[in-house]
Design a protein around this motif. Structure first.
Motif, short mmCIF file in Angstrom:
data_model
loop_
_atom_site.label_atom_id
_atom_site.label_comp_id
_atom_site.label_asym_id
_atom_site.label_seq_id
_atom_site.Cartn_x
_atom_site.Cartn_y
_atom_site.Cartn_z
N THR A 94 24.05 93.41 59.57
CA THR A 94 23.32 93.48 60.48
C THR A 94 22.18 92.96 60.00
O THR A 94 22.07 92.37 58.93
CB THR A 94 22.30 94.89 60.95
OG1 THR A 94 21.57 95.50 60.03
CG2 THR A 94 23.56 95.76 61.15
N GLU A 96 18.26 93.74 59.50
CA GLU A 96 18.50 94.62 58.84
C GLU A 96 19.35 94.33 57.26
O GLU A 96 18.19 94.68 55.63
CB GLU A 96 18.33 95.78 59.48
CG GLU A 96 17.18 95.70 60.11
CD GLU A 96 16.18 97.02 60.38
OE1 GLU A 96 17.27 98.09 60.84
OE2 GLU A 96 14.93 98.13 60.56
N GLU A 97 20.32 94.53 57.44
CA GLU A 97 21.04 94.67 55.90
C GLU A 97 20.54 93.44 55.46
O GLU A 97 20.88 94.09 54.13
CB GLU A 97 22.41 95.23 56.49
CG GLU A 97 22.48 96.52 56.98
CD GLU A 97 23.76 96.90 57.16
OE1 GLU A 97 24.20 98.56 57.54
OE2 GLU A 97 24.39 96.51 57.41
N ASN A 98 21.40 92.49 56.10
CA ASN A 98 20.96 90.81 55.60
C ASN A 98 19.45 90.83 54.89
O ASN A 98 19.00 89.75 53.76
CB ASN A 98 21.18 90.08 56.78
CG ASN A 98 22.61 89.31 56.44
OD1 ASN A 98 23.19 88.59 55.88
ND2 ASN A 98 22.85 89.81 57.80
N TYR A 128 16.96 91.44 67.35
CA TYR A 128 17.70 92.22 67.38
C TYR A 128 18.08 92.97 65.40
O TYR A 128 18.90 92.80 65.26
CB TYR A 128 18.33 90.35 67.10
CG TYR A 128 18.13 90.08 68.50
CD1 TYR A 128 18.88 90.36 69.77
CD2 TYR A 128 17.48 88.76 69.27
CE1 TYR A 128 18.57 90.16 70.91
CE2 TYR A 128 17.87 87.61 70.24
CZ TYR A 128 18.11 88.46 71.01
OH TYR A 128 17.75 88.32 72.47
N ARG A 129 17.18 93.18 65.03
CA ARG A 129 17.46 94.10 63.65
C ARG A 129 18.70 94.84 63.40
O ARG A 129 18.99 94.87 62.51
CB ARG A 129 15.87 94.34 63.15
CG ARG A 129 15.53 96.04 63.86
CD ARG A 129 14.07 96.41 63.37
NE ARG A 129 13.93 98.02 63.97
CZ ARG A 129 12.49 97.37 64.98
NH1 ARG A 129 12.90 96.03 65.99
NH2 ARG A 129 12.60 98.65 66.22
N LYS A 130 19.00 95.25 64.50
CA LYS A 130 19.93 96.23 64.08
C LYS A 130 20.73 95.64 65.01
O LYS A 130 22.71 96.04 64.41
CB LYS A 130 19.84 97.44 65.53
CG LYS A 130 18.66 98.66 64.66
CD LYS A 130 18.65 99.26 63.84
CE LYS A 130 17.12 99.64 63.38
NZ LYS A 130 17.91 100.37 61.84
N LYS A 131 21.19 94.46 65.00
CA LYS A 131 22.42 93.88 65.51
C LYS A 131 22.84 92.83 64.94
O LYS A 131 22.63 92.83 63.86
CB LYS A 131 22.09 92.89 66.75
CG LYS A 131 21.45 93.18 68.36
CD LYS A 131 21.16 91.97 68.54
CE LYS A 131 21.11 93.01 70.44
NZ LYS A 131 22.37 93.06 71.15
N MET A 132 24.60 92.99 64.41
CA MET A 132 24.99 91.97 63.44
C MET A 132 24.85 90.54 63.50
O MET A 132 24.81 90.31 64.46
CB MET A 132 26.28 92.05 63.99
CG MET A 132 27.29 93.69 64.07
SD MET A 132 27.34 94.45 62.68
CE MET A 132 28.25 94.05 61.17
N SER A 135 26.64 88.31 66.52
CA SER A 135 25.97 88.45 67.20
C SER A 135 25.64 87.21 67.46
O SER A 135 25.09 87.06 68.94
CB SER A 135 26.33 89.57 68.02
OG SER A 135 24.58 89.92 67.21
#
Length: 237
Positions: A94, A96-98, A128-132, A135
């Motif tokens: 996501t 956030e994870e990046n 879009y912080r929760k998006k992969m 996407s």
């Protein structure tokens, strides 16, 4: 301005194939430097060698007064070098994870504060912080790549073709964003590109050809060189 990064007579490559042949350049404190070169010139090899992802066969790399020629990649990142590859992100993570991964060597508190800075700079990423990553649009991925690189609060940012895969309109946007970040963050930047749009951002320009630095100077010197002007701008006297 003192030199933050100095590369002297650098040689490197892959396996038995030599790509860099005695390349030398420098980046001063708070300076924006663009490394121009066509595909296959050795730009990616040079950046990977600076980042420690490839071994320097010969030559020397000095960063912030320290010889890092043989240093591991994690030491270089922790020491203040931020590296953005052409892809720039992990598509299977996501936003956030990046960002969290970009701040791997910093504390959770530091990363939370830094992430808020990135969301301020790039509002789309907050939305879009929760998006992969997969996407996102091409432009959004590029912005995430920049934000991810900045999460470590680097002294020097090196980027491999940030214009890759983007429309001319968005290339202009990327140049504007980098200009803003250079001023706001007081960054030193080394950007490898083949898109001449980036010369307007550069305080200094190098040209890499067949693994060798063949030119180093400012924009006016670049445009005053007949051979280079014809090669990169398609114009002559």
């Amino acid at each position: 301005m003192g030199d933050l990064l100095t590369i002297s007579a650098l040689e490197s490559g892959y396996g038995l194939i030599q790509v860099l042949w005695g390349s030398s350049l420098s980046v001063s404190l708070n300076q924006s430097v663009v490394l121009l070169g066509v595909n296959g010139a050795g730009k990616t090899t040079l950046l990977k060698t600076i980042a420690g992802l490839l071994t320097a066969w010969n030559g020397k790399i000095v960063f912030d007064g320290i010889d890092i020629t043989r240093a591991k990649p994690n030491k270089r990142i922790a020491g203040g070098i931020g590296y953005m590859s052409e892809l720039g992100i992990f598509p299977n993570l996501t936003v956030e994870e990046n960002l969290k991964l970009g701040g791997y060597f910093r504390t959770e508190k530091q990363n939370r504060k830094r992430a808020e800075d990135m969301y301020e700079y790039f509002p789309d990423l907050k939305e879009y912080r929760k998006k992969m990553g997969a996407s996102l649009s091409g432009g959004q991925r590029k912005m995430l790549g920049v934000a991810k690189t900045l999460m470590s609060n680097p002294k020097l940012v090196i980027m491999d073709e940030p214009s890759s895969g983007l429309s001319p309109k968005f290339v202009k946007k990327v140049v504007e964003v980098l200009k803003f970040l250079h001023e706001r963050e007081k960054l030193s930047m080394l950007i490898a590109e083949q898109n001449v749009s980036f010369i307007d951002f550069a305080q200094k320009i190098y040209i890499l050809d067949k693994g060798q630095v063949t030119f180093g100077g400012d924009v006016e010197e670049l445009k005053g060189n007949d051979t280079i002007r014809k090669t990169y701008f398609g114009i002559s006297h």
